[in-house]
Design an enzyme around this catalytic site. Structure first.
Site, mmCIF file in Angstrom:
data_model
loop_
_atom_site.group_PDB
_atom_site.id
_atom_site.type_symbol
_atom_site.label_atom_id
_atom_site.label_comp_id
_atom_site.label_asym_id
_atom_site.label_seq_id
_atom_site.Cartn_x
_atom_site.Cartn_y
_atom_site.Cartn_z
ATOM 1 N N ARG A 227 0.852 -1.188 0.000
ATOM 2 C CA ARG A 227 0.000 0.000 0.000
ATOM 3 C C ARG A 227 0.891 1.241 0.000
ATOM 4 N NH1 ARG A 227 -3.289 -2.863 -1.652
ATOM 5 N NH2 ARG A 227 -5.385 -3.320 -0.847
ATOM 6 N N GLU A 256 -2.309 7.835 -4.095
ATOM 7 C CA GLU A 256 -3.455 7.215 -4.766
ATOM 8 C C GLU A 256 -4.763 7.574 -4.068
ATOM 9 O OE1 GLU A 256 -3.067 2.946 -6.109
ATOM 10 O OE2 GLU A 256 -1.260 3.132 -4.898
ATOM 11 N N HIS A 284 -0.582 0.329 -9.753
ATOM 12 C CA HIS A 284 -1.285 -0.585 -8.845
ATOM 13 C C HIS A 284 -1.815 -1.807 -9.599
ATOM 14 C CE1 HIS A 284 -3.297 -0.561 -4.662
ATOM 15 N NE2 HIS A 284 -3.335 -1.788 -5.136
#
Length: 309
Positions: A227, A256, A284
């Site tokens: 992440r 993001e 991603h």
């Protein structure tokens, strides 16, 4: 059981659940408020990341028996509230672990061997050999933070490259034939490559910060397919500029949107990452292959059927 599907996924989810007599409704466009207004009509919901299932949402979901997240991360769900309401939480990290592991290896090989840079140069008529001398994975000590599905799959592949793989995890006794569990202190002392395989929690938010980077004994390559907010980007950029981080492979970014569908911030640090030869950035997609799309869906279906049929 009535199930609401809030994101597009592999069609096998619909095909197989219909065959088991579940009642399904697809809604890929309604807003958060619109979904909140009708969620009490459903026994289950299948999601990716489009809509957050926060406290407000879950309190309106008075009949919800399960939440199935097609993927690994569950940070868009208020887990304590869901558990208090007796809602079963289902995810499918088994479905894209192989995709993530291959992505990690691929990014490292491209970065360390300057493959993208050299290829672009040759296409422009530039033929440089010494300047594009690579760095081998063979013999490197790779440190993994997190040894769940993704970490284990990554260790399996890197061990095949002749790497010594070590890892740190909050759970004990996870060592296997591919990697050895160590303390975080020992990992920082030995790792020449660092790869994150952790969820997004309060404890892992900005885990890799200035202190963490400075405690790494060796200059190192860094990989993040976990992440974006596991890393405090400004300190990663500082370390790249200083040479402490020799190169970075980033499939996820701090900037993001929560849905992972785009970036929400533009700043100098992001600009550096996007323009540096030391950095590879992908959107991603580490867990997104044609094969993982099907496997993620199948794992979700199998778990729903096992619990509710």
């Amino acid at each position: 059981m009535r199930i609401l599907l809030l994101d597009k996924n592999h069609p096998l989810i619909i095909e197989q659940l219909l065959a088991k007599n579940f009642i399904l409704e697809e809604d890929f466009t309604s807003s958060y408020d619109e979904v909140c207004g009708k969620i009490q009509n459903y026994d289950g919901v299948i999601i990716r990341s489009r809509i957050p299932l926060d406290k407000n949402f879950l309190e309106k979901a008075s009949n919800l028996k399960f939440i199935a997240r097609v993927g690994a991360g569950m940070e868009n769900i208020d887990i304590p509230v869901a558990e208090k309401q007796g809602i079963q939480l289902i995810n499918s990290p088994e479905g894209n672990r192989d995709s993530v592991a291959e992505h990690v290896v691929g990014m490292l090989l491209i970065l360390m061997n300057r493959l993208f840079i050299a290829s672009n140069e040759v296409k422009k008529g530039i033929w440089l050999r010494e300047e594009n001398r690579g760095d081998e994975l063979l013999g490197k000590t790779v440190g993994l933070i997190g040894y769940g599905n993704m970490g284990k799959a990554t260790a399996k592949r890197l061990s095949g490259f002749g790497c010594t793989v070590i890892f740190h995890d909050i759970l004990p006794d996870l060592s296997d034939e591919f990697a050895t569990q160590v303390s975080l202190k020992e990992l920082k002392e030995k790792a020449e490559v660092l790869s994150l395989h952790i969820p997004m929690t309060e404890e892992t938010h900005y885990l890799v910060n200035s202190t963490f980077i400075n405690e790494m004994k060796n200059d190192f390559y860094f990989v993040n397919t976990a992440r974006g907010k596991n890393v405090e980007t400004r300190y990663l950029v500082e370390a790249l500029k200083a040479g402490k981080v020799k190169g970075a492979c980033l499939d996820v970014l701090e900037y993001e949107k929560a849905s992972f569908e785009n970036l929400e911030t533009d700043n100098d640090d992001l600009g550096y990452l996007l323009n540096s030869e030391k950095v590879i950035v992908t959107p991603h997609i580490a867990g997104w292959t044609h094969q993982s799309k099907e496997k993620l869906a199948q794992v979700i279906v199998d778990k729903i059927i096992a619990s509710f049929c």
